[in-house]
Design a protein around this motif. Sequence first.
Motif, mmCIF file in Angstrom:
data_model
loop_
_atom_site.group_PDB
_atom_site.id
_atom_site.type_symbol
_atom_site.label_atom_id
_atom_site.label_comp_id
_atom_site.label_asym_id
_atom_site.label_seq_id
_atom_site.Cartn_x
_atom_site.Cartn_y
_atom_site.Cartn_z
ATOM 1 N N ILE A 100 67.237 -23.300 -39.550
ATOM 2 C CA ILE A 100 68.699 -23.382 -39.633
ATOM 3 C C ILE A 100 69.121 -24.322 -40.760
ATOM 4 O O ILE A 100 70.018 -24.008 -41.551
ATOM 5 N N ILE A 101 68.460 -25.474 -40.834
ATOM 6 C CA ILE A 101 68.807 -26.464 -41.869
ATOM 7 C C ILE A 101 68.567 -25.896 -43.252
ATOM 8 O O ILE A 101 69.368 -26.098 -44.186
ATOM 9 N N SER A 102 67.468 -25.193 -43.436
ATOM 10 C CA SER A 102 67.163 -24.611 -44.745
ATOM 11 C C SER A 102 68.240 -23.618 -45.170
ATOM 12 O O SER A 102 68.668 -23.595 -46.335
ATOM 13 N N LYS A 103 68.706 -22.791 -44.230
ATOM 14 C CA LYS A 103 69.745 -21.813 -44.562
ATOM 15 C C LYS A 103 71.068 -22.497 -44.898
ATOM 16 O O LYS A 103 71.772 -22.097 -45.828
ATOM 17 N N VAL A 142 78.360 -21.741 -43.975
ATOM 18 C CA VAL A 142 78.964 -22.732 -43.080
ATOM 19 C C VAL A 142 80.119 -22.133 -42.289
ATOM 20 O O VAL A 142 80.265 -22.373 -41.080
ATOM 21 N N ALA A 143 80.952 -21.341 -42.935
ATOM 22 C CA ALA A 143 82.119 -20.762 -42.267
ATOM 23 C C ALA A 143 81.728 -19.739 -41.200
ATOM 24 O O ALA A 143 82.547 -19.407 -40.331
ATOM 25 N N LYS A 144 80.495 -19.231 -41.226
ATOM 26 C CA LYS A 144 80.052 -18.198 -40.294
ATOM 27 C C LYS A 144 79.249 -18.752 -39.131
ATOM 28 O O LYS A 144 78.814 -17.997 -38.250
ATOM 29 N N LEU A 145 79.012 -20.059 -39.108
ATOM 30 C CA LEU A 145 78.194 -20.661 -38.052
ATOM 31 C C LEU A 145 78.960 -20.770 -36.742
ATOM 32 O O LEU A 145 80.198 -20.796 -36.728
ATOM 33 N N PRO A 146 78.234 -20.860 -35.603
ATOM 34 C CA PRO A 146 78.886 -21.147 -34.323
ATOM 35 C C PRO A 146 79.601 -22.497 -34.391
ATOM 36 O O PRO A 146 79.221 -23.358 -35.202
ATOM 37 N N PRO A 147 80.618 -22.722 -33.557
ATOM 38 C CA PRO A 147 81.444 -23.940 -33.667
ATOM 39 C C PRO A 147 80.658 -25.247 -33.670
ATOM 40 O O PRO A 147 80.956 -26.151 -34.441
ATOM 41 N N ASP A 148 79.637 -25.376 -32.780
ATOM 42 C CA ASP A 148 78.914 -26.637 -32.710
ATOM 43 C C ASP A 148 78.100 -26.884 -33.977
ATOM 44 O O ASP A 148 78.127 -27.976 -34.555
ATOM 45 N N LEU A 149 77.372 -25.857 -34.435
ATOM 46 C CA LEU A 149 76.606 -26.005 -35.666
ATOM 47 C C LEU A 149 77.532 -26.175 -36.879
ATOM 48 O O LEU A 149 77.223 -26.932 -37.813
ATOM 49 N N GLN A 150 78.645 -25.477 -36.847
ATOM 50 C CA GLN A 150 79.587 -25.583 -37.966
ATOM 51 C C GLN A 150 80.107 -27.007 -38.108
ATOM 52 O O GLN A 150 80.229 -27.529 -39.226
ATOM 53 N N ARG A 151 80.389 -27.659 -36.981
ATOM 54 C CA ARG A 151 80.873 -29.041 -37.028
ATOM 55 C C ARG A 151 79.819 -29.968 -37.641
ATOM 56 O O ARG A 151 80.136 -30.831 -38.470
ATOM 57 N N HIS A 152 78.577 -29.785 -37.239
ATOM 58 C CA HIS A 152 77.493 -30.598 -37.797
ATOM 59 C C HIS A 152 77.364 -30.355 -39.303
ATOM 60 O O HIS A 152 77.179 -31.302 -40.080
#
Length: 631
Positions: free
Chosen positions: A478-481, A489-499
Amino acid sequence: MTGATERDPLLQSVPQSTANGLSAEAHEKQGPGPRDISKSTRYGILAGIWAATFLSSLNTTLVATLLPGISSDFQKSQQASWLGTAYLLATCTFTPLYGRLCNVLGRRGANQTAVLFAALGTAACGFSTNMETLIAARFLAGIGGGGIFTTATIITSDMYSLRSRGLTQGVAAVFNSAGMGLGGPLGGWIADQYGWRWAFLIQLPLFVVSFFLTSINLKYVTPGKGKSTKEVLKRIDYGGSLTLMGTVLSFLIFLSTRFGEEYPWSHVYVYLPFALSFVFLIAFILVELFIAPEPVLAPFLLRKKIPVLVGVSNFLVATCNFTIMYNYPTWFQTVLLTSASKAGAHLIPNGVSISMGSLFAGWIMHKTGRYKTLNLVFGVFPFISTLLIVTMKETSHPIQQWLAILPLGFGNAIVLQTMLIALLAHLPSSAMAVGTGFGQLFRGVGQVGGVAISSAIFQSILNTELHRRIQDENAEEIISKIRHSATLVAKLPPDLQRHARDSYAIALRAVFIMASVATFLAYLARLPIPDKSLDSGKPAVEGPPLPEPPLETTAPINPLEETEPDEEENNEDDSGHPSEEEDVVPTRPPMLVKRTRRLSTYESADGTLDLESGGSARPKSYLSTLSGRSR
């Protein structure tokens, strides 16, 4: 018949070429000097060189919005960053060489060589079939892109007095800033409408127009004698250019592998390029000091305070500019989650402010004949701008988000204009071409440094912050992507997007702090540069040829040289005391200098080799020593 009055000059003006020692018959046969040409010819030359300047600047920022389309076509997104780096690497490496080529090939020959390389590289970009070919084509275009700006600056300096150059260079900077400001938005629009290849191919007709205008107008001549092609080629500093390219390329690979790919220090891809960068650097210094007959980095300028201070300022200003330019849109795309086109649009105010600042600086210098106060007052603006950018948050007012970058472009445009004039004002006219290339070398290295160093800092901090926040079982993937795709970033789930948004914000803030430090240090570097009246910048057309100096004279006066009194002869500051900076390199009398080592004395009768007098990158005392050895 009207009698003379007290307003009439005692000595009537003579044509520039006649004042320089050419007979009227020779002047008529060979052609006019750079300040004898008609206004229509001069404007034709300016139109030609400024059209190429616009395209060169456009290509600097063009690929930023083309990367998604190029990456999807070739499926090699990990190599996409080299499309920008390859262009800047070539610009950095070959820009100073054109200062010498202007004295070897002539103004027209050097400019058209640059335009030809840029056009061929741009065409190759449009027809590339894979990522490797495209990167090579960008490098080829960069070889010409850097030379276009240098040759345009030298040609403009030929045609205008020192005081008028500020205004003319200000107008030229409008085309430069317009290209940089429009590169991203225009490239994105063309790519959306017609495909990314047309963003390159659509430039070709304008390159043809530039080549045509300089072919029919750029024919002024200056005194000198031509040499064979073999002799000309022997004088080019191939060793210096190759070792400089090796230094910068090795360091770029090191930054990419260590901080971009996160290879450990023990990996051969990290320590080998790091070690090679120092080896090439030492080789470059040795070549420039002891081997190159006409070095791209003139050693005698490194012993002069003002050229060195101008060079340091150029490096730091360029570092600041390109750090912001390549990372500012990313903040909007990853922190505010705006679209790529809207993120790129936030650079438009910067392009507008650069144009305004360049024109303002040129107009003020033309009116006042001074540059230091202008520099001191408006040189603070970029630092203020970077502080506004550093403090931006998601909740910041839109006025701050859109206009925080305005003082940066305005202030740095003024700084670059005044530093160019300050450099030329403290050098003899015989060193104009070499001095211009000297200043551009530091600016080119700063551009590469701004992109590469800021990218290394950004990737390193982003990686650390993402690992601190994301600790799932698939964290590494996930981090690599996230690190290698800002649009994800705009397409990530809310929790991952916040991080991801928080991590990007912290990493980008560190990059903006780096830009702030760079512009502050640049301001400190400029403080010791003294002011100097620009009223001395007049063409030497108002008197007879200057006499030969006595043997004890430290600066030979060549009757074929175009001299500007205060630029070359006045070694006192405005208070009447001797200046700390001696503008002329001590030499033996002119009859002891072997003429065959003075590159800038080449000329042809038809004006294709139209060169200034003097201008060797080696001090004349050095040339005299070699002349004595050859006997």
